[in-house]
Design a protein around this motif. Structure first.
Motif, PDB file in Angstrom:
ATOM      1  N   LEU A 192     -29.507   3.249  10.587  1.00  0.00           N
ATOM      2  CA  LEU A 192     -28.900   3.769  11.806  1.00  0.00           C
ATOM      3  C   LEU A 192     -27.958   2.708  12.364  1.00  0.00           C
ATOM      4  O   LEU A 192     -28.380   1.602  12.685  1.00  0.00           O
ATOM      5  CB  LEU A 192     -30.015   4.085  12.804  1.00  0.00           C
ATOM      6  N   PHE A 193     -26.674   3.063  12.426  1.00  0.00           N
ATOM      7  CA  PHE A 193     -25.637   2.146  12.882  1.00  0.00           C
ATOM      8  C   PHE A 193     -25.148   2.576  14.258  1.00  0.00           C
ATOM      9  O   PHE A 193     -24.981   3.774  14.510  1.00  0.00           O
ATOM     10  CB  PHE A 193     -24.451   2.153  11.915  1.00  0.00           C
ATOM     11  N   ASN A 194     -24.885   1.616  15.126  1.00  0.00           N
ATOM     12  CA  ASN A 194     -24.300   1.884  16.436  1.00  0.00           C
ATOM     13  C   ASN A 194     -22.790   1.935  16.218  1.00  0.00           C
ATOM     14  O   ASN A 194     -22.119   0.910  16.284  1.00  0.00           O
ATOM     15  CB  ASN A 194     -24.697   0.761  17.399  1.00  0.00           C
ATOM     16  N   LYS A 195     -22.266   3.122  15.874  1.00  0.00           N
ATOM     17  CA  LYS A 195     -20.861   3.232  15.497  1.00  0.00           C
ATOM     18  C   LYS A 195     -20.244   4.486  16.095  1.00  0.00           C
ATOM     19  O   LYS A 195     -20.779   5.581  15.957  1.00  0.00           O
ATOM     20  CB  LYS A 195     -20.734   3.247  13.972  1.00  0.00           C
ATOM     21  N   ILE A 196     -19.091   4.307  16.738  1.00  0.00           N
ATOM     22  CA  ILE A 196     -18.371   5.413  17.371  1.00  0.00           C
ATOM     23  C   ILE A 196     -17.418   6.049  16.364  1.00  0.00           C
ATOM     24  O   ILE A 196     -16.676   5.350  15.669  1.00  0.00           O
ATOM     25  CB  ILE A 196     -17.559   4.899  18.592  1.00  0.00           C
ATOM     26  N   ASN A 197     -17.441   7.373  16.297  1.00  0.00           N
ATOM     27  CA  ASN A 197     -16.446   8.134  15.556  1.00  0.00           C
ATOM     28  C   ASN A 197     -15.560   8.777  16.615  1.00  0.00           C
ATOM     29  O   ASN A 197     -16.031   9.590  17.410  1.00  0.00           O
ATOM     30  CB  ASN A 197     -17.124   9.192  14.680  1.00  0.00           C
ATOM     31  N   THR A 198     -14.281   8.414  16.636  1.00  0.00           N
ATOM     32  CA  THR A 198     -13.376   8.845  17.711  1.00  0.00           C
ATOM     33  C   THR A 198     -13.097  10.349  17.699  1.00  0.00           C
ATOM     34  O   THR A 198     -12.524  10.873  18.656  1.00  0.00           O
ATOM     35  CB  THR A 198     -12.045   8.077  17.647  1.00  0.00           C
ATOM     36  N   GLN A 235     -24.459   6.413  13.803  1.00  0.00           N
ATOM     37  CA  GLN A 235     -24.123   6.890  12.465  1.00  0.00           C
ATOM     38  C   GLN A 235     -25.308   6.621  11.547  1.00  0.00           C
ATOM     39  O   GLN A 235     -25.839   5.509  11.517  1.00  0.00           O
ATOM     40  CB  GLN A 235     -22.890   6.163  11.912  1.00  0.00           C
ATOM     41  N   ILE A 236     -25.698   7.644  10.808  1.00  0.00           N
ATOM     42  CA  ILE A 236     -26.738   7.475   9.792  1.00  0.00           C
ATOM     43  C   ILE A 236     -26.039   7.189   8.470  1.00  0.00           C
ATOM     44  O   ILE A 236     -25.056   7.841   8.123  1.00  0.00           O
ATOM     45  CB  ILE A 236     -27.624   8.728   9.689  1.00  0.00           C
ATOM     46  N   ARG A 237     -26.558   6.189   7.766  1.00  0.00           N
ATOM     47  CA  ARG A 237     -26.051   5.860   6.427  1.00  0.00           C
ATOM     48  C   ARG A 237     -27.221   5.562   5.513  1.00  0.00           C
ATOM     49  O   ARG A 237     -28.285   5.142   5.959  1.00  0.00           O
ATOM     50  CB  ARG A 237     -25.146   4.622   6.464  1.00  0.00           C
TER      51      ARG A 237
END
Length: 145
Positions: free
Chosen positions: A56-62, A71-73
């Motif tokens: 689980l990443f703390n990542k924004i998709n604009t 974001q799940i990876r």
């Protein structure tokens, strides 16, 4: 007995490599952002053996307006344990974690072959399929929490 607990990025490789990077070098299992303190890796242990992973990443998709996104990876379950509900268990664990941490939206890039699996858990595809080099065709999928 099944237990999910937080693990290190390196611990994910024993599942990432045979499932997601089969036949590729171990270096291909290293994802950008793996070792950030905002990234969390969870392992599913069956009788003390690691059989499934999710990151689980703390990542924004604009593309999305929500301010608190994750974001799940690298979700993977060893082949011998697939189709037994372990993948769904890992996803539910991430959803609970996200709800507890005020995340509004989960998104990820799903392999085309797995889209049906994610739809069953109420994730929606968005846009057209796209290719990830050396991995294959994917769809952007998401779910608002």
């Amino acid at each position: 007995m099944n237990i999910i607990k937080e693990i290190t990025s390196k611990e994910t490789y024993s599942v990432r490599q045979p499932v997601l990077r089969k036949g590729k070098p171990i270096e291909s299992c290293i994802f950008e952002g793996d070792d950030l303190n905002t990234t969390h890796h969870f392992g599913l242990f069956n009788n003390e053996k690691l059989i499934g992973i999710i990151s689980l990443f703390n990542k924004i998709n604009t593309i999305f307006a929500e301010q608190n996104q994750a974001q799940i990876r690298g979700m993977a379950v060893l082949e011998t344990h697939q189709k037994k509900g372990f993948g769904e268990t890992l996803f539910k664990h991430c959803e609970t974690y996200c709800n507890e941490n005020k995340v509004d939206l989960i998104w990820f890039n799903a392999r085309t072959a797995a889209v049906g699996f994610y739809k069953k858990m109420d994730y929606q595809p968005l846009g057209e399929p796209f290719d990830i080099k050396d991995v294959g065709e994917h769809y952007l999928m998401y779910k608002k929490l």
